[in-house]
Design a protein around this motif. Structure first.
Motif, mmCIF file in Angstrom:
data_model
loop_
_atom_site.group_PDB
_atom_site.id
_atom_site.type_symbol
_atom_site.label_atom_id
_atom_site.label_comp_id
_atom_site.label_asym_id
_atom_site.label_seq_id
_atom_site.Cartn_x
_atom_site.Cartn_y
_atom_site.Cartn_z
ATOM 1 N N PHE A 171 -3.066 51.679 -64.891
ATOM 2 C CA PHE A 171 -2.110 52.399 -65.731
ATOM 3 C C PHE A 171 -0.941 52.979 -64.940
ATOM 4 O O PHE A 171 0.173 53.070 -65.463
ATOM 5 C CB PHE A 171 -2.823 53.469 -66.575
ATOM 6 N N ASP A 172 -1.155 53.338 -63.681
ATOM 7 C CA ASP A 172 -0.014 53.753 -62.850
ATOM 8 C C ASP A 172 1.005 52.627 -62.759
ATOM 9 O O ASP A 172 2.207 52.827 -62.939
ATOM 10 C CB ASP A 172 -0.460 54.147 -61.438
ATOM 11 N N ARG A 173 0.518 51.439 -62.475
ATOM 12 C CA ARG A 173 1.412 50.279 -62.375
ATOM 13 C C ARG A 173 2.024 49.954 -63.741
ATOM 14 O O ARG A 173 3.216 49.656 -63.844
ATOM 15 C CB ARG A 173 0.633 49.086 -61.827
ATOM 16 N N TYR A 174 1.233 50.025 -64.779
ATOM 17 C CA TYR A 174 1.707 49.714 -66.131
ATOM 18 C C TYR A 174 2.867 50.628 -66.528
ATOM 19 O O TYR A 174 3.899 50.167 -67.019
ATOM 20 C CB TYR A 174 0.541 49.853 -67.120
ATOM 21 N N TYR A 175 2.714 51.939 -66.303
ATOM 22 C CA TYR A 175 3.760 52.879 -66.705
ATOM 23 C C TYR A 175 4.985 52.803 -65.801
ATOM 24 O O TYR A 175 6.116 52.988 -66.253
ATOM 25 C CB TYR A 175 3.210 54.306 -66.779
ATOM 26 N N ARG A 176 4.780 52.512 -64.505
ATOM 27 C CA ARG A 176 5.928 52.330 -63.611
ATOM 28 C C ARG A 176 6.757 51.136 -64.056
ATOM 29 O O ARG A 176 7.980 51.180 -64.084
ATOM 30 C CB ARG A 176 5.449 52.103 -62.171
ATOM 31 N N ILE A 177 6.085 50.044 -64.408
ATOM 32 C CA ILE A 177 6.787 48.837 -64.843
ATOM 33 C C ILE A 177 7.434 49.063 -66.200
ATOM 34 O O ILE A 177 8.526 48.552 -66.463
ATOM 35 C CB ILE A 177 5.823 47.629 -64.860
ATOM 36 N N ALA A 178 6.791 49.838 -67.065
ATOM 37 C CA ALA A 178 7.373 50.131 -68.375
ATOM 38 C C ALA A 178 8.685 50.899 -68.205
ATOM 39 O O ALA A 178 9.638 50.671 -68.950
ATOM 40 C CB ALA A 178 6.389 50.927 -69.226
ATOM 41 N N GLU A 179 8.747 51.786 -67.227
ATOM 42 C CA GLU A 179 9.976 52.540 -66.965
ATOM 43 C C GLU A 179 11.046 51.656 -66.330
ATOM 44 O O GLU A 179 12.228 51.809 -66.606
ATOM 45 C CB GLU A 179 9.687 53.721 -66.032
ATOM 46 N N ASP A 180 10.635 50.754 -65.445
ATOM 47 C CA ASP A 180 11.569 49.882 -64.738
ATOM 48 C C ASP A 180 10.964 48.480 -64.688
ATOM 49 O O ASP A 180 10.181 48.163 -63.804
ATOM 50 C CB ASP A 180 11.811 50.420 -63.322
ATOM 51 N N PRO A 181 11.323 47.621 -65.641
ATOM 52 C CA PRO A 181 10.704 46.294 -65.729
ATOM 53 C C PRO A 181 10.901 45.430 -64.478
ATOM 54 O O PRO A 181 10.138 44.519 -64.232
ATOM 55 C CB PRO A 181 11.400 45.641 -66.919
ATOM 56 N N TYR A 182 11.931 45.710 -63.692
ATOM 57 C CA TYR A 182 12.198 44.901 -62.509
ATOM 58 C C TYR A 182 11.536 45.445 -61.248
ATOM 59 O O TYR A 182 11.651 44.869 -60.180
ATOM 60 C CB TYR A 182 13.712 44.773 -62.294
ATOM 61 N N LEU A 183 10.823 46.550 -61.382
ATOM 62 C CA LEU A 183 10.189 47.182 -60.231
ATOM 63 C C LEU A 183 9.174 46.256 -59.569
ATOM 64 O O LEU A 183 9.181 46.082 -58.354
ATOM 65 C CB LEU A 183 9.513 48.494 -60.642
ATOM 66 N N GLU A 184 8.336 45.640 -60.367
ATOM 67 C CA GLU A 184 7.300 44.758 -59.804
ATOM 68 C C GLU A 184 7.939 43.563 -59.103
ATOM 69 O O GLU A 184 7.509 43.167 -58.026
ATOM 70 C CB GLU A 184 6.350 44.286 -60.899
ATOM 71 N N THR A 185 8.996 43.014 -59.679
ATOM 72 C CA THR A 185 9.691 41.891 -59.051
ATOM 73 C C THR A 185 10.279 42.312 -57.713
ATOM 74 O O THR A 185 10.150 41.596 -56.718
ATOM 75 C CB THR A 185 10.810 41.376 -59.986
ATOM 76 N N ARG A 186 10.904 43.485 -57.678
ATOM 77 C CA ARG A 186 11.480 43.974 -56.417
ATOM 78 C C ARG A 186 10.395 44.226 -55.386
ATOM 79 O O ARG A 186 10.570 43.922 -54.201
ATOM 80 C CB ARG A 186 12.287 45.253 -56.658
ATOM 81 N N GLU A 187 9.272 44.789 -55.816
ATOM 82 C CA GLU A 187 8.177 45.044 -54.876
ATOM 83 C C GLU A 187 7.645 43.735 -54.303
ATOM 84 O O GLU A 187 7.376 43.642 -53.110
ATOM 85 C CB GLU A 187 7.051 45.818 -55.567
ATOM 86 N N ARG A 188 7.509 42.731 -55.138
ATOM 87 C CA ARG A 188 7.032 41.429 -54.655
ATOM 88 C C ARG A 188 8.059 40.794 -53.726
ATOM 89 O O ARG A 188 7.694 40.191 -52.705
ATOM 90 C CB ARG A 188 6.738 40.497 -55.823
ATOM 91 N N GLU A 189 9.350 40.918 -54.061
ATOM 92 C CA GLU A 189 10.400 40.377 -53.190
ATOM 93 C C GLU A 189 10.380 41.072 -51.835
ATOM 94 O O GLU A 189 10.486 40.419 -50.793
ATOM 95 C CB GLU A 189 11.773 40.540 -53.838
ATOM 96 N N GLU A 190 10.238 42.394 -51.844
ATOM 97 C CA GLU A 190 10.190 43.142 -50.585
ATOM 98 C C GLU A 190 8.978 42.728 -49.758
ATOM 99 O O GLU A 190 9.059 42.571 -48.539
ATOM 100 C CB GLU A 190 10.169 44.645 -50.854
ATOM 101 N N GLN A 191 7.849 42.542 -50.417
ATOM 102 C CA GLN A 191 6.642 42.111 -49.722
ATOM 103 C C GLN A 191 6.842 40.719 -49.126
ATOM 104 O O GLN A 191 6.474 40.462 -47.979
ATOM 105 C CB GLN A 191 5.450 42.113 -50.682
ATOM 106 N N PHE A 192 7.463 39.825 -49.890
ATOM 107 C CA PHE A 192 7.734 38.468 -49.418
ATOM 108 C C PHE A 192 8.683 38.488 -48.221
ATOM 109 O O PHE A 192 8.455 37.816 -47.213
ATOM 110 C CB PHE A 192 8.307 37.634 -50.566
ATOM 111 N N ILE A 193 9.731 39.303 -48.317
ATOM 112 C CA ILE A 193 10.695 39.424 -47.215
ATOM 113 C C ILE A 193 10.003 39.974 -45.973
ATOM 114 O O ILE A 193 10.226 39.484 -44.858
ATOM 115 C CB ILE A 193 11.888 40.303 -47.635
ATOM 116 N N ASN A 194 9.156 40.975 -46.151
ATOM 117 C CA ASN A 194 8.423 41.533 -45.007
ATOM 118 C C ASN A 194 7.527 40.481 -44.361
ATOM 119 O O ASN A 194 7.397 40.442 -43.133
ATOM 120 C CB ASN A 194 7.612 42.753 -45.422
ATOM 121 N N GLN A 195 6.899 39.638 -45.163
ATOM 122 C CA GLN A 195 6.051 38.575 -44.609
ATOM 123 C C GLN A 195 6.890 37.587 -43.809
ATOM 124 O O GLN A 195 6.475 37.142 -42.733
ATOM 125 C CB GLN A 195 5.316 37.838 -45.734
#
Length: 128
Positions: A49-73
């Motif tokens: 639910f933490d992730r669910y509500y964060r994404i509900a507030e900012d739908p692109y948050l999860e995409t940015r987090e995944r992009e940042e993780q990919f860039i870090n890798q």
């Protein structure tokens, strides 16, 4: 005195894939890390639910987090490859630079040797 404990019952229908998988996780969970069903379920619900509500507030948050993780890798992979290959590259470069300087020194020493060698040659054999 207030009762701070709440009870609830869970039922898992093992014919439904999602519920069967949840039940299997509960049965196979690491008992040293998860002390009880309540602990495991609480962690899972709060994370979900933490992730669910964060994404509900900012739908692109999860995409940015995944992009940042990919860039870090990618950055970490490049850093590891550089650590492995840079010393070899630099040593090759250094050898190349030394070899470029060596012909100049060799030609100087060769010309010095050839002139001193010419002085040592007995030219009387030419018939003068």
């Amino acid at each position: 005195m207030q009762n701070h404990i709440r009870n609830t019952n869970l039922r898992f229908n093992l014919e439904k894939d999602l519920q069967r998988k949840a039940w299997e996780y509960l049965q196979s969970m690491n008992r040293e890390e998860f002390k009880s069903y309540s602990h495991a379920i609480s962690l899972a619900l709060v994370d979900y639910f933490d992730r669910y509500y964060r994404i509900a507030e900012d739908p692109y948050l999860e995409t940015r987090e995944r992009e940042e993780q990919f860039i870090n890798q990618i950055v970490e992979g490049i850093q590891q490859n550089l650590k492995q290959s840079l010393p070899l590259f630099l040593s090759g470069l250094t050898i190349g630079m030394v070899q470029m300087e060596s012909p100049k020194q060799t030609s100087l020493t060769t010309s010095n040797h050839s002139s001193s060698d010419a002085e040592d040659v007995d030219w009387d054999f030419l018939g003068e």
